[in-house]
Design a protein around this motif. Structure first.
Motif, PDB file in Angstrom:
ATOM      1  N   ARG A 171       0.828  -1.213   0.000  1.00  0.00           N
ATOM      2  CA  ARG A 171       0.000   0.000   0.000  1.00  0.00           C
ATOM      3  C   ARG A 171       0.862   1.262   0.000  1.00  0.00           C
ATOM      4  O   ARG A 171       0.467   2.301  -0.532  1.00  0.00           O
ATOM      5  CB  ARG A 171      -0.925   0.005   1.223  1.00  0.00           C
ATOM      6  N   ALA A 172       2.040   1.174   0.601  1.00  0.00           N
ATOM      7  CA  ALA A 172       2.922   2.342   0.675  1.00  0.00           C
ATOM      8  C   ALA A 172       3.400   2.787  -0.694  1.00  0.00           C
ATOM      9  O   ALA A 172       3.863   3.931  -0.850  1.00  0.00           O
ATOM     10  CB  ALA A 172       4.117   2.031   1.571  1.00  0.00           C
ATOM     11  N   ARG A 173       3.285   1.902  -1.696  1.00  0.00           N
ATOM     12  CA  ARG A 173       3.718   2.288  -3.048  1.00  0.00           C
ATOM     13  C   ARG A 173       2.896   3.440  -3.598  1.00  0.00           C
ATOM     14  O   ARG A 173       3.363   4.188  -4.463  1.00  0.00           O
ATOM     15  CB  ARG A 173       3.624   1.095  -3.999  1.00  0.00           C
ATOM     16  N   SER A 174       1.661   3.602  -3.137  1.00  0.00           N
ATOM     17  CA  SER A 174       0.792   4.644  -3.673  1.00  0.00           C
ATOM     18  C   SER A 174       0.971   5.991  -2.989  1.00  0.00           C
ATOM     19  O   SER A 174       0.342   6.968  -3.367  1.00  0.00           O
ATOM     20  CB  SER A 174      -0.679   4.214  -3.548  1.00  0.00           C
ATOM     21  N   SER A 175       1.834   6.049  -1.975  1.00  0.00           N
ATOM     22  CA  SER A 175       2.029   7.312  -1.265  1.00  0.00           C
ATOM     23  C   SER A 175       2.972   8.237  -2.034  1.00  0.00           C
ATOM     24  O   SER A 175       3.800   7.787  -2.823  1.00  0.00           O
ATOM     25  CB  SER A 175       2.600   7.051   0.130  1.00  0.00           C
ATOM     26  N   SER A 176       2.828   9.530  -1.789  1.00  0.00           N
ATOM     27  CA  SER A 176       3.709  10.488  -2.462  1.00  0.00           C
ATOM     28  C   SER A 176       5.090  10.510  -1.820  1.00  0.00           C
ATOM     29  O   SER A 176       6.091  10.778  -2.480  1.00  0.00           O
ATOM     30  CB  SER A 176       3.087  11.886  -2.417  1.00  0.00           C
ATOM     31  N   THR A 177       5.124  10.231  -0.515  1.00  0.00           N
ATOM     32  CA  THR A 177       6.396  10.097   0.191  1.00  0.00           C
ATOM     33  C   THR A 177       6.319   8.874   1.086  1.00  0.00           C
ATOM     34  O   THR A 177       5.242   8.505   1.559  1.00  0.00           O
ATOM     35  CB  THR A 177       6.701  11.339   1.057  1.00  0.00           C
ATOM     36  N   LEU A 178       7.450   8.261   1.335  1.00  0.00           N
ATOM     37  CA  LEU A 178       7.490   7.039   2.134  1.00  0.00           C
ATOM     38  C   LEU A 178       7.595   7.400   3.610  1.00  0.00           C
ATOM     39  O   LEU A 178       8.568   8.020   4.049  1.00  0.00           O
ATOM     40  CB  LEU A 178       8.690   6.190   1.702  1.00  0.00           C
ATOM     41  N   ALA A 179       6.573   7.029   4.383  1.00  0.00           N
ATOM     42  CA  ALA A 179       6.563   7.320   5.811  1.00  0.00           C
ATOM     43  C   ALA A 179       7.668   6.541   6.516  1.00  0.00           C
ATOM     44  O   ALA A 179       8.113   5.487   6.038  1.00  0.00           O
ATOM     45  CB  ALA A 179       5.206   6.965   6.409  1.00  0.00           C
TER      46      ALA A 179
END
Length: 358
Positions: free
Chosen positions: A130-138
């Motif tokens: 799911r993190a692939r869709s974020s603009s930045t990696l938390a």
């Protein structure tokens, strides 16, 4: 593995096993296991009424388990994922799969209890994907990837090495990951809609639960797709007449292996196209002709063919039983585009198994 674990003999291991296993591990367990360790010997382990007995030599058992001595040593040391070993043919199991699933309760390490090795759960992979869709990696997602990826991980066509893969991980688009992630301890398969198009992601997982290889496979044409689709349609029809057999032969190598997971009598490796087709037919027969496969979508690249299918069936002998599951069939392809081995990975293995269990 410690030096102590390396020094023990198998004879010594089995002789001391009854005193080593915790009594709470044996509560409610009534099963017998015949261990056939190649070039080392056979040992029968029986559990009943909270007591464990060991006898050397062949004999009747609920489960017969064959493996090499190195695999056995890794298994009892907690360094070998048992499910992965079975699915890759390192361990051969015949008999009661439900009993085999409880094996780790009695196979403890030579120096005491060993935590059984195992892959991360599907939820862990789902969080990372799911993190692939974020603009930045938390920060927590980056930490998760640090623990999940092998140092030499390869994302085919994108990046090599853990640091490079993590840097390339988030793409910041509007991709929507499907709710279900399919995993069997060897592979993880997910599906997403990205820019209106469907894509599959395949992760290969090593013995330590680390991701070693990644493929992102878009939907669309591929030279192998027509043969794959024809083979899947042949299975959907379930008639297996001459035309269907010819379609299967065009896609499968003659010595293809079907790795069937789960805890039922169906969970045995099928080696060779004849055995694979025979099992297709047996599933149909065992369900009174009700076993049905609806192919939902197909994906192909040079290394894999992936089919997501809806499986339904009823049992004439048990009117209360009904199968209704979605399953991913993952095929490994050779250089010529033919399937050499494949796995069925259901969304819920327990749900599929319960259909076959009385």
């Amino acid at each position: 593995m410690t030096s102590t674990a390396q020094e023990y003999t198998l004879q010594d291991y089995f002789e001391k096993l009854p005193a080593r296993v915790r009594s709470e591990n044996l509560a409610g367990l009534t099963s017998s296991y015949l261990f056939d360790i190649k070039d080392a010997g056979m040992w029968r382990v029986a559990v009943a009424d909270g007591k464990l007995d060991v006898a050397q030599g062949d004999g009747d058992a609920d489960v017969r388990i064959a493996m090499s001595e190195p695999v056995f040593r890794k298994l009892v040391a907690g360094e070998q994922n048992p499910m992965r070993a079975v699915m890759t043919g390192k361990i051969k199991v015949k008999g009661d799969r439900a009993a085999a699933a409880k094996l780790q309760k009695i196979l403890v390490g030579p120096d005491g209890e060993s935590a059984p090795a195992g892959p991360p759960p599907a939820s862990t992979f789902q969080q990372a994907l799911r993190a692939r869709s974020s603009s930045t990696l938390a920060a927590d997602d980056r930490a998760l990837l640090e623990s999940l990826l092998a140092d030499d991980v390869v994302w085919h066509g994108t990046a090599e090495g853990k640091a490079a893969v993590i840097d390339a991980w988030n793409r910041g688009d509007a991709g929507a990951l499907d709710d279900t992630v399919y995993t069997d301890g060897i592979h993880t398969v997910s599906f997403a809609t990205v820019g209106g198009e469907r894509e599959a992601t395949v992760l290969h997982v090593d013995e330590n639960g680390r991701v070693t290889e990644i493929w992102t496979i878009p939907s669309g044409d591929h030279p192998v797709l027509p043969a794959f689709r024809a083979a899947q349609e042949a299975r959907m029809r379930g008639d297996f007449g001459p035309d269907d057999i010819a379609a299967l032969e065009r896609f499968f190598e003659p010595d293809v292996t079907w790795h069937m997971g789960g805890r039922t009598g169906w969970a045995q490796e099928k080696e060779g196209l004849e055995q694979v087709v025979g099992t297709f037919k047996a599933l149909k027969q065992a369900t009174g002709g009700t076993f049905a496969v609806e192919v939902l979508e197909l994906f192909v690249d040079d290394a894999h063919a992936i089919g997501r299918s809806h499986l339904t069936a009823d049992r004439p002998d048990r009117p209360d039983k009904h199968m209704d599951v979605v399953e991913v069939s993952l095929f490994h392809l050779d250089a010529g585009g033919k399937a050499t081995e494949f796995w069925g990975i259901p969304e819920d293995e327990a749900k599929r198994d319960s259909f076959w269990m009385d």
